[in-house]
Design an enzyme around this catalytic site. Structure first.
Site, mmCIF file in Angstrom:
data_model
loop_
_atom_site.group_PDB
_atom_site.id
_atom_site.type_symbol
_atom_site.label_atom_id
_atom_site.label_comp_id
_atom_site.label_asym_id
_atom_site.label_seq_id
_atom_site.Cartn_x
_atom_site.Cartn_y
_atom_site.Cartn_z
ATOM 1 N N SER A 194 46.109 33.880 31.422
ATOM 2 C CA SER A 194 46.556 34.804 30.374
ATOM 3 C C SER A 194 47.911 34.327 29.889
ATOM 4 C CB SER A 194 46.684 36.200 30.975
ATOM 5 O OG SER A 194 47.390 37.061 30.108
ATOM 6 N N TYR A 207 50.142 41.826 37.855
ATOM 7 C CA TYR A 207 49.164 41.117 37.012
ATOM 8 C C TYR A 207 49.667 39.717 36.669
ATOM 9 C CZ TYR A 207 46.028 40.258 32.995
ATOM 10 O OH TYR A 207 45.116 39.720 32.116
HETATM 11 N N1 LIG Z 1 42.034 41.377 26.765
HETATM 12 C C1 LIG Z 1 43.155 40.683 26.781
HETATM 13 O O1 LIG Z 1 44.070 40.936 25.998
HETATM 14 C C2 LIG Z 1 43.320 39.560 27.756
HETATM 15 C C3 LIG Z 1 44.420 38.711 27.582
HETATM 16 C C4 LIG Z 1 44.596 37.672 28.483
HETATM 17 C C5 LIG Z 1 43.704 37.480 29.518
HETATM 18 N N2 LIG Z 1 42.646 38.318 29.683
HETATM 19 C C6 LIG Z 1 41.733 38.085 30.814
HETATM 20 O O2 LIG Z 1 40.442 37.803 30.320
HETATM 21 C C7 LIG Z 1 39.449 38.276 31.216
HETATM 22 C C8 LIG Z 1 38.471 39.177 30.501
HETATM 23 O O3 LIG Z 1 39.172 40.224 29.900
HETATM 24 P P1 LIG Z 1 38.479 41.301 28.955
HETATM 25 O O4 LIG Z 1 39.572 41.876 28.135
HETATM 26 O O5 LIG Z 1 37.304 40.695 28.295
HETATM 27 O O6 LIG Z 1 38.026 42.402 30.051
HETATM 28 P P2 LIG Z 1 37.075 43.679 29.881
HETATM 29 O O7 LIG Z 1 37.758 44.784 30.601
HETATM 30 O O8 LIG Z 1 36.700 43.888 28.454
HETATM 31 O O9 LIG Z 1 35.770 43.251 30.671
HETATM 32 C C9 LIG Z 1 35.859 42.898 32.015
HETATM 33 C C10 LIG Z 1 34.467 42.914 32.632
HETATM 34 O O10 LIG Z 1 34.625 42.541 34.013
HETATM 35 C C11 LIG Z 1 33.868 43.414 34.814
HETATM 36 N N3 LIG Z 1 34.462 43.563 36.156
HETATM 37 C C12 LIG Z 1 35.591 44.224 36.478
HETATM 38 N N4 LIG Z 1 35.760 44.229 37.799
HETATM 39 C C13 LIG Z 1 34.718 43.548 38.335
HETATM 40 C C14 LIG Z 1 34.332 43.228 39.662
HETATM 41 N N5 LIG Z 1 35.040 43.642 40.706
HETATM 42 N N6 LIG Z 1 33.212 42.501 39.841
HETATM 43 C C15 LIG Z 1 32.477 42.102 38.774
HETATM 44 N N7 LIG Z 1 32.781 42.400 37.506
HETATM 45 C C16 LIG Z 1 33.897 43.114 37.293
HETATM 46 C C17 LIG Z 1 33.889 44.746 34.074
HETATM 47 O O11 LIG Z 1 32.795 45.561 34.469
HETATM 48 C C18 LIG Z 1 33.809 44.298 32.619
HETATM 49 O O12 LIG Z 1 32.478 44.199 32.192
HETATM 50 C C19 LIG Z 1 40.221 38.981 32.349
HETATM 51 O O13 LIG Z 1 40.385 38.084 33.422
HETATM 52 C C20 LIG Z 1 41.555 39.272 31.716
HETATM 53 O O14 LIG Z 1 42.581 39.371 32.661
HETATM 54 C C21 LIG Z 1 42.430 39.340 28.810
#
Ligand SMILES: NC(=O)c1ccc[n+]([C@@H]2O[C@H](COP(=O)([O-])OP(=O)(O)OC[C@H]3O[C@@H](n4cnc5c(N)ncnc54)[C@H](O)[C@@H]3O)[C@@H](O)[C@H]2O)c1
Ligand SMILES: *[C@@H]1O[C@H](CO)[C@@H](O)[C@H](O)[C@H]1NC(C)=O
Ligand SMILES: *[C@@H]1O[C@H](CO)[C@@H](O)[C@H](O)[C@H]1NC(C)=O
Length: 320
Positions: A194, A207
């Protein structure tokens, strides 16, 4: 033979050995200089020419966290490129929905319920999918959570769970699928870090720790693979997204919304897939953030903080 001549003999041997070693060292240094500048030239040429895209048609792609957000969008887009998608998520209902949408589009997908914190279940499931689908070409460690408030308001369970999902699960999954990749000397592992893995941000102290951890272990693993096999062709890609519009970032804050607006999840997913197919080691979304971080580090901290305060961009607590 007298003792004197013997030692003189040894002396000349040592001498010729020394000369030999010096010649070797000079050759090494010359080779280093030549290859160093060739690598720099290659990098400069690379700035103007995008690397070719790997074909994923007919290959098996495993993604965690496919029930929502970028994981879901990646699953849909990889399927459109002809890959078979193994969808892992803890939420059976939303994961089923992703699989259904892929099938409705004429793609191939299989859903598996899995909480990535459960190491034994994870290892068992990994064995099962390897048996059912053979070689897994691409593994995307995407599932993640982001509790967002000041460090002193984080509970123990929250912090432990975050490290279990965002970091430790990656190790279990890599240990399950990397051996096949090393054996065939192909394949690709993608990890979601991230911008919180590039910069320290308020409300995201634990985080940021998880995302710096991802960046760190991926950098180390790249070296381990390269030094074990100079011809290594197993690709590792670390992704640094800025704020993506998935709902994970609950209270984004920005002074210049037009400059730093949320990026749609499908655009981010396309960018991740492109980085994986190009075999990039690091890719930010948007791409120039990796360069911004490198330049930022050259600037004295106090000066950089002035710039950060001016842009006033980040995430507010999710507790108010
Ligand atoms: N959204 C942002 O702004 C952003 C920015 C930088 C990095 N990220 C990273 O990108 C990745 C995806 O983010 P997103 O925004 O698409 O997330 P999201 O919350 O939209 O989706 C995450 C998915 O992961 C699943 N999940 C959560 N815990 C779990 C577990 N214990 N076992 C299996 N599945 C599990 C959830 O059910 C969900 O379907 C994450 O690692 C996040 O940290 C996101
Ligand atoms: C998800 O799909 C599987 C297989 O099709 C099915 O057995 C299960 O009941 C579904 N679960 C939910 C919550 O829809
Ligand atoms: C996943 O398992 C952990 C315990 O290992 C638990 O705390 C967490 O609530 C589980 N996640 C879900 C969404 O069920």
């Amino acid at each position: 033979m007298s003792k004197v001549t013997q030692s003189a003999d040894n002396g000349s041997k040592a001498n010729s050995n020394d000369i030999y070693n010096i010649v070797l060292l000079v050759v090494d240094i010359v080779m280093l200089i030549v290859k160093f500048w060739l690598a720099i030239a290659e990098a400069i040429v690379g700035l103007f020419r995008a690397p070719p895209l790997d074909d994923v048609n007919g290959k098996v792609v495993l993604i965690t966290g496919t029930g929502h957000g970028m994981g879901k969008e990646m699953a849909l887009q990889y399927a459109k490129l002809g890959a078979t998608i193994l969808c892992w998520d803890v939420n059976e209902q939303t994961n089923n929905q992703t699989v259904k949408e892929i099938k409705n589009n004429g793609g191939k997908a299989f859903g598996y319920v899995c909480n990535v914190t459960k190491r034994e279940e994870l290892i068992e499931l990994a064995q099962k999918v390897r048996k059912e689908h053979g070689f897994i070409h691409v593994v995307v460690n995407n599932a993640g959570i982001m509790p967002c408030h000041p460090l002193l308001e984080h509970t123990e369970n929250e912090i432990r769970l975050m490290y279990e999902i965002n970091v430790l699960s990656h190790f279990w999954i890599i240990q399950a699928f990397l051996p096949d990749m090393i054996e065939r000397n192909e394949g690709s592992i993608v990890a979601l870090s991230s911008c919180a893995g590039l910069f320290g941000l308020i409300n995201l102290v634990p985080y940021c720790g998880t995302k710096f951890a991802v960046r760190g272990y991926m950098a180390a693993l790249v070296e381990e693979l390269r030094q074990k096999n100079p011809q290594n062709n197993v690709k590792l890609t670390t992704i640094y997204p800025y704020m993506i519009d998935t709902g994970l970032c609950k209270n984004p804050r920005y002074r210049f919304p037009n400059l730093f607006k949320l990026i749609p999840a499908d655009v981010a997913a396309g960018s991740i897939i492109e980085a994986q197919r190009q075999g990039l080691e690091e890719a930010a979304i948007p791409r120039h953030f990796v360069a911004a971080e490198k330049i930022g580090r050259l600037i004295p901290r106090k000066a950089m903080r002035l710039v950060n305060d001016f842009f006033d961009t980040g995430v507010d607590t999710d507790k108010s």
